[in-house]
Design an enzyme around this catalytic site. Structure first.
Site, PDB file in Angstrom:
ATOM      1  N   GLN A   1       0.829  -1.201   0.000  1.00 52.16           N
ATOM      2  CA  GLN A   1       0.000   0.000   0.000  1.00 52.16           C
ATOM      3  C   GLN A   1       0.867   1.255   0.000  1.00 52.16           C
ATOM      4  O   GLN A   1       2.082   1.204   0.233  1.00 52.16           O
ATOM      5  CB  GLN A   1      -0.888   0.012   1.248  1.00 52.16           C
ATOM      6  CG  GLN A   1      -0.113  -0.051   2.548  1.00 52.16           C
ATOM      7  CD  GLN A   1      -0.927  -0.592   3.700  1.00 52.16           C
ATOM      8  OE1 GLN A   1      -2.127  -0.367   3.785  1.00 52.16           O
ATOM      9  NE2 GLN A   1      -0.273  -1.309   4.599  1.00 52.16           N
TER      10      GLN A   1
ATOM     11  N   ASP B   1      -0.119   0.777  13.598  1.00 51.09           N
ATOM     12  CA  ASP B   1       0.310   2.004  14.280  1.00 51.09           C
ATOM     13  C   ASP B   1       0.690   1.752  15.726  1.00 51.09           C
ATOM     14  O   ASP B   1       1.346   2.585  16.366  1.00 51.09           O
ATOM     15  CB  ASP B   1      -0.764   3.095  14.186  1.00 51.09           C
ATOM     16  CG  ASP B   1      -2.085   2.683  14.808  1.00 51.09           C
ATOM     17  OD1 ASP B   1      -2.118   2.356  16.008  1.00 51.09           O
ATOM     18  OD2 ASP B   1      -3.108   2.708  14.085  1.00 51.09           O
TER      19      ASP B   1
ATOM     20  N   GLU C   1       0.325  -8.219  11.661  1.00 55.55           N
ATOM     21  CA  GLU C   1       0.273  -7.070  10.747  1.00 55.55           C
ATOM     22  C   GLU C   1       1.032  -7.440   9.478  1.00 55.55           C
ATOM     23  O   GLU C   1       2.201  -7.835   9.539  1.00 55.55           O
ATOM     24  CB  GLU C   1       0.898  -5.837  11.414  1.00 55.55           C
ATOM     25  CG  GLU C   1       1.248  -4.694  10.481  1.00 55.55           C
ATOM     26  CD  GLU C   1       0.050  -4.105   9.764  1.00 55.55           C
ATOM     27  OE1 GLU C   1       0.059  -4.109   8.504  1.00 55.55           O
ATOM     28  OE2 GLU C   1      -0.891  -3.637  10.450  1.00 55.55           O
TER      29      GLU C   1
ATOM     30  N   ASP D   1       0.117 -12.315   6.558  1.00 53.80           N
ATOM     31  CA  ASP D   1      -1.300 -12.165   6.254  1.00 53.80           C
ATOM     32  C   ASP D   1      -2.100 -12.783   7.399  1.00 53.80           C
ATOM     33  O   ASP D   1      -1.952 -13.970   7.709  1.00 53.80           O
ATOM     34  CB  ASP D   1      -1.609 -12.871   4.933  1.00 53.80           C
ATOM     35  CG  ASP D   1      -3.023 -12.597   4.425  1.00 53.80           C
ATOM     36  OD1 ASP D   1      -3.932 -12.413   5.259  1.00 53.80           O
ATOM     37  OD2 ASP D   1      -3.212 -12.568   3.198  1.00 53.80           O
TER      38      ASP D   1
ATOM     39  N   ASP E   1      -8.363  -4.700  13.860  1.00 54.43           N
ATOM     40  CA  ASP E   1      -7.950  -3.297  13.668  1.00 54.43           C
ATOM     41  C   ASP E   1      -7.499  -3.158  12.219  1.00 54.43           C
ATOM     42  O   ASP E   1      -6.312  -3.164  11.908  1.00 54.43           O
ATOM     43  CB  ASP E   1      -6.832  -2.946  14.644  1.00 54.43           C
ATOM     44  CG  ASP E   1      -6.458  -1.471  14.587  1.00 54.43           C
ATOM     45  OD1 ASP E   1      -7.255  -0.668  14.073  1.00 54.43           O
ATOM     46  OD2 ASP E   1      -5.347  -1.119  15.037  1.00 54.43           O
TER      47      ASP E   1
ATOM     48  N   PRO F   1      -4.249  -4.614   1.219  1.00 52.48           N
ATOM     49  CA  PRO F   1      -3.806  -5.707   2.089  1.00 52.48           C
ATOM     50  C   PRO F   1      -4.886  -6.261   3.000  1.00 52.48           C
ATOM     51  O   PRO F   1      -4.746  -7.364   3.519  1.00 52.48           O
ATOM     52  CB  PRO F   1      -2.674  -5.070   2.900  1.00 52.48           C
ATOM     53  CG  PRO F   1      -2.940  -3.614   2.858  1.00 52.48           C
ATOM     54  CD  PRO F   1      -3.536  -3.353   1.505  1.00 52.48           C
TER      55      PRO F   1
END
Length: 294
Positions: A37, A93, A113, A143, A164, A171
């Site tokens: 991304q 994040d 993540e 993944d 989240d 993705p």
């Protein structure tokens, strides 16, 4: 007519089919395209640093604590557990991890993540993350759909699964599937709960989720869960997150046993969260009950 203001630094959020966008006067600090991304970090004089993925705001230093506290403390404080295991799906994040680690009863946290670059840039520029070196934490850059499929096959299970996620493009597209919903149901303990969330828009004809507007026009994880009954009990609560599209934000709890998380078992004080806010979040407006079926 121009008022003489320089608009050269104004950024517009990707409308994603909404026909509505944030326009913000801010400076681009970093831009990078990962294998998954486009990642951008901006600086706003009022709202601080802002993480943007594929044109959509994911976290801002000014108000990220509202979302992260409400996503974590309600499911963890809504049911007493002597020990808790948690999976964070996404969360690059680091804000969800930060709040989860505040709870001593949490003994295990797996964060999955897909994009390591989001983690690294968020740590560098936002500084809102939890401690990845905490011995309770296992960070997996992969993944999440594959991870939970393998966990389900191996018989691994968790008390809390927090989704989240970005919107169902790029993705995150692999987790907005019926197979993924089956896997999270299999990985959830009999008394466990899944936390899902999304921005909500009140239109003149119907209420829509950002998931629908960015992906399948008629589908979101809530509708899939309602239709397929992988986790048959669904409840909801709400908050306002100012810098998310539309500001109205919904949280959805999926479970096997239908336990109510509306009453915290102990007091806890965050920047946003407290016991009164916890209880009040479950008081849903009439349009929520009518349009969204809660």
């Amino acid at each position: 007519m121009s008022n003489g203001e320089d608009h050269s630094t104004w950024w517009h959020e990707d409308s994603g089919g909404i026909g509505l966008t944030h326009a913000m006067d801010m400076e681009l600090l970093h831009k990078e395209v990962s294998p998954f991304q486009k990642i951008e970090i901006f600086e706003h004089k009022t709202f601080g640093r802002i993480l943007v993925l594929d044109g959509l705001i994911q976290a801002a230093q000014a108000d990220e604590f509202i979302y992260h506290e409400m996503a974590v403390h309600v499911p963890l404080l809504g049911r007493h557990r002597d020990a808790a295991s948690v999976v964070i799906v996404g969360g690059g994040d680091g804000g969800i991890l930060r709040e989860v680690l505040l709870h001593d009863e949490v003994e295990r946290v797996v964060m999955v993540e897909i994009d390591r670059m989001v983690i690294e840039l968020s740590n560098q520029y936002l500084g809102i993350n939890g401690d990845y070196d905490d011995p309770r934490v296992e960070l997996i850059c992969a993944d999440a759909a594959d991870y939970l499929k393998n966990a389900a096959a191996a018989g691994d299970s968790f008390d809390l699964i927090i989704l989240d996620l970005t919107e169902p493009v790029g993705p995150s597209s692999s987790v907005f599937t019926e197979a993924f919903c089956q896997d999270i149901a299999t990985c959830l303990k009999p008394d466990g709960v899944v936390l899902d969330s999304d921005s909500i828009f009140v239109g003149k004809d119907r209420v829509q989720f950002l998931q629908e507007l960015c992906g399948d026009k008629d589908k979101n994880l809530v509708s899939v869960m309602k239709e397929k009954q992988y986790l048959p009990h669904i409840s909801a609560y709400r908050s306002i997150v100012p810098l998310y599209p539309g500001a109205e934000f919904g949280f959805f709890l999926y479970s096997k046993d239908g336990f109510s998380y509306a009453e915290p078992f102990k007091d806890f004080l965050g920047r946003h969260y407290n016991a009164d806010v916890h209880r009040a979040a479950f008081a849903l407006p009439t349009w929520w009950r009518k349009e969204l079926g809660f």
